[in-house]
Scaffold this active site. Structure first.
Site, PDB file in Angstrom:
ATOM      1  N   LEU A  74       0.825  -1.214   0.000  1.00 23.58           N
ATOM      2  CA  LEU A  74       0.000   0.000   0.000  1.00 23.58           C
ATOM      3  C   LEU A  74       0.862   1.267   0.000  1.00 23.58           C
ATOM      4  O   LEU A  74       2.043   1.225   0.387  1.00 23.58           O
ATOM      5  CB  LEU A  74      -0.868   0.017   1.263  1.00 23.58           C
ATOM      6  CG  LEU A  74      -1.987  -1.032   1.359  1.00 23.58           C
ATOM      7  CD1 LEU A  74      -2.579  -1.027   2.770  1.00 23.58           C
ATOM      8  CD2 LEU A  74      -3.066  -0.758   0.304  1.00 23.58           C
ATOM      9  N   SER A  75       0.235   2.348  -0.398  1.00 22.22           N
ATOM     10  CA  SER A  75       0.895   3.646  -0.270  1.00 22.22           C
ATOM     11  C   SER A  75       1.207   3.870   1.215  1.00 22.22           C
ATOM     12  O   SER A  75       0.350   3.626   2.070  1.00 22.22           O
ATOM     13  CB  SER A  75      -0.052   4.740  -0.795  1.00 22.22           C
ATOM     14  OG  SER A  75       0.504   6.010  -0.577  1.00 22.22           O
TER      15      SER A  75
ATOM     16  N   GLY B 135       6.036   1.791   3.160  1.00 23.64           N
ATOM     17  CA  GLY B 135       7.494   1.849   3.317  1.00 23.64           C
ATOM     18  C   GLY B 135       8.267   1.295   2.137  1.00 23.64           C
ATOM     19  O   GLY B 135       9.477   1.029   2.255  1.00 23.64           O
TER      20      GLY B 135
ATOM     21  N   THR C 194      11.187   3.632   1.069  1.00 18.93           N
ATOM     22  CA  THR C 194      12.200   3.703   2.138  1.00 18.93           C
ATOM     23  C   THR C 194      13.037   2.429   2.149  1.00 18.93           C
ATOM     24  O   THR C 194      14.272   2.494   2.222  1.00 18.93           O
ATOM     25  CB  THR C 194      11.504   3.903   3.506  1.00 18.93           C
ATOM     26  OG1 THR C 194      10.616   5.017   3.394  1.00 18.93           O
ATOM     27  CG2 THR C 194      12.503   4.144   4.616  1.00 18.93           C
TER      28      THR C 194
ATOM     29  N   ASP D 117       6.352   6.094  -8.279  1.00 19.34           N
ATOM     30  CA  ASP D 117       6.161   7.546  -8.251  1.00 19.34           C
ATOM     31  C   ASP D 117       7.126   8.239  -9.215  1.00 19.34           C
ATOM     32  O   ASP D 117       6.737   9.132  -9.977  1.00 19.34           O
ATOM     33  CB  ASP D 117       6.460   8.054  -6.826  1.00 19.34           C
ATOM     34  CG  ASP D 117       5.224   8.616  -6.150  1.00 19.34           C
ATOM     35  OD1 ASP D 117       4.316   9.060  -6.865  1.00 19.34           O
ATOM     36  OD2 ASP D 117       5.174   8.619  -4.901  1.00 19.34           O
TER      37      ASP D 117
ATOM     38  N   ARG E  45      -2.811   1.253 -14.586  1.00 15.05           N
ATOM     39  CA  ARG E  45      -1.912   0.650 -13.584  1.00 15.05           C
ATOM     40  C   ARG E  45      -1.256  -0.590 -14.205  1.00 15.05           C
ATOM     41  O   ARG E  45      -0.060  -0.813 -14.030  1.00 15.05           O
ATOM     42  CB  ARG E  45      -2.685   0.262 -12.320  1.00 15.05           C
ATOM     43  CG  ARG E  45      -3.161   1.453 -11.480  1.00 15.05           C
ATOM     44  CD  ARG E  45      -3.725   0.945 -10.156  1.00 15.05           C
ATOM     45  NE  ARG E  45      -4.587   1.873  -9.459  1.00 15.05           N
ATOM     46  CZ  ARG E  45      -4.284   2.483  -8.311  1.00 15.05           C
ATOM     47  NH1 ARG E  45      -3.115   2.286  -7.740  1.00 15.05           N
ATOM     48  NH2 ARG E  45      -5.142   3.284  -7.727  1.00 15.05           N
TER      49      ARG E  45
ATOM     50  N   ASN F 232       1.411   0.547 -16.473  1.00 14.54           N
ATOM     51  CA  ASN F 232       2.509   1.061 -15.645  1.00 14.54           C
ATOM     52  C   ASN F 232       3.392  -0.096 -15.163  1.00 14.54           C
ATOM     53  O   ASN F 232       4.622  -0.076 -15.287  1.00 14.54           O
ATOM     54  CB  ASN F 232       1.884   1.798 -14.452  1.00 14.54           C
ATOM     55  CG  ASN F 232       2.890   2.373 -13.478  1.00 14.54           C
ATOM     56  OD1 ASN F 232       3.913   2.915 -13.893  1.00 14.54           O
ATOM     57  ND2 ASN F 232       2.610   2.255 -12.192  1.00 14.54           N
TER      58      ASN F 232
ATOM     59  N   SER G 105       1.612  -1.723  -7.339  1.00 15.28           N
ATOM     60  CA  SER G 105       1.263  -2.914  -8.141  1.00 15.28           C
ATOM     61  C   SER G 105       0.177  -3.730  -7.438  1.00 15.28           C
ATOM     62  O   SER G 105       0.449  -4.831  -6.941  1.00 15.28           O
ATOM     63  CB  SER G 105       2.505  -3.751  -8.454  1.00 15.28           C
ATOM     64  OG  SER G 105       3.389  -3.869  -7.372  1.00 15.28           O
TER      65      SER G 105
END
Ligand SMILES: Nc1ncnc2c1ncn2[C@@H]1O[C@H](COP(=O)(O)OS(=O)(=O)O)[C@@H](OP(=O)(O)O)[C@H]1O
Ligand SMILES: Nc1ncnc2c1ncn2[C@@H]1O[C@H](COP(=O)(O)OP(=O)(O)O)[C@@H](O)[C@H]1O
Length: 285
Positions: free
Chosen positions: A116-117, A120, A123, A145, A162, A165, A189
């Site tokens: 999910l958005s 992490g 990061t 992004d 999507r 993408n 994804s």
């Protein structure tokens, strides 16, 4: 990294080329040659003039087939059609993935981070890239992004965009892996089918799916970009986890969990992935 030593060689009747030492993974003379040297040009004069004669007469199917009259029929039989591209011919080079892997002392692969958005992904991708870099291993991050700032700027967040993408990032990741690079793709994804299609693009074992198993509540509480707030307010439509689906992997290689309200640090998560790569032999040629 130290450059590979190259030696000049001359071959009777052929010309000059570059030959690598026995320990070098670069191509041998038979793969690199120049054809005729005319006008009194000698190997030595080229050497002293510092000319690098790296006109590779690759063992190319296209070159050899086209080079001989009468082979047009044979050539035509090798033509293929892929999607809307018709009459295309795969051009094979003598220098292959294996050679590049030896040069880099690693194996190319794709680490596909999904979640999910706010879970992490970016990061952990950066921590992983850093951890590999410190071990002398080359990686490259394809962040959803970021790729949407360029290559995929024409795509929205509806399901078919999507999918496109993900497909494009999968294809680019495959090229990086073929280059011998450890490619880290980090994008939501959300659909299993799209991720599986990317897996199918690569040799078995070279697609390593990493699931950021972080509950929606945690991602929403983080809301580092303020997007969940906008989605809850109805200002972003079709936001993953709010009013758009996310299908968690059923059988992925690595799950990075958020257990009992505690999330491992990004560095710890990255180390888990690096251990996997070490165990599977990706960090050696
Ligand atoms: N509708 C909607 N749903 C989800 N995410 C959205 C949406 N609109 C914009 N964003 C921002 O776009 C980032 C996700 O892009 P991805 O390319 O990773 O998405 S996808 O794989 O095509 O689903 C995502 O980045 P991350 O937060 O890093 O995941 C968001 O910042
Ligand atoms: N392991 C972690 N523990 C705690 N916070 C984290 C961790 N990983 C990321 N974060 C924080 O969560 C937020 C979202 O992280 P990010 O990497 O942008 O997620 P994503 O790329 O999945 O959207 C950021 O504020 C980041 O600092």
């Amino acid at each position: 990294m130290q450059a590979n030593p190259l030696q000049w060689t001359a071959s009777p009747g052929l010309g000059v080329g570059l030959e690598t030492t026995s320990s070098s993974p670069l191509p041998s003379f038979s793969q690199l040659s120049l054809g005729n040297l005319s006008g009194g040009t000698s190997v030595n004069s080229l050497k002293t003039r510092g000319l690098f004669l790296v006109k590779a007469m690759e063992g190319s199917r296209t070159a050899s087939l086209n080079g001989h009259p009468g082979n047009a029929d044979k050539n035509a039989s090798l033509l293929s059609s892929v999607g809307n591209s018709t009459n295309i011919l795969w051009h094979e080079c003598s220098l292959n993935k294996n050679d590049r892997q030896k040069l880099l002392k690693q194996k190319g692969c794709v680490i596909w981070i999904t979640g999910l958005s706010g879970s992490g992904k970016s990061t952990v991708a950066c921590a992983l890239g850093g951890g590999l870099y410190r071990r002398g291993k080359l990686s490259y991050i394809l962040d959803g992004d970021n790729v949407r700032h360029g290559l995929n700027r024409d795509l929205s967040f509806k399901a078919e965009d999507r999918a496109e993408n993900i497909r494009r990032i999968g294809e680019v990741a495959k090229l990086f892996a073929d280059a011998g690079v450890i490619c880290i793709a980090s994008l939501i994804s959300p659909y299993r089918r799209d991720r599986d299609a990317c897996r199918a693009m690569l040799p078995a074992g070279d697609f390593i799916e990493v699931f950021m198993d972080v509950p929606l509540q945690v991602c929403e509480a983080r809301d580092s970009k303020g997007l969940y707030k906008l989605a809850r307010a109805g200002k972003i439509k079709g936001f993953t986890g709010i009013d758009d689906p996310y299908e968690p992997p059923l059988n992925c290689e690595i799950v990075l969990t958020h257990e009992g309200g505690v999330c491992a640090s990004p560095c710890e998560m990255a180390e888990e992935v690096i251990s996997y790569l070490e165990d599977k032999g990706f960090l050696e040629a």
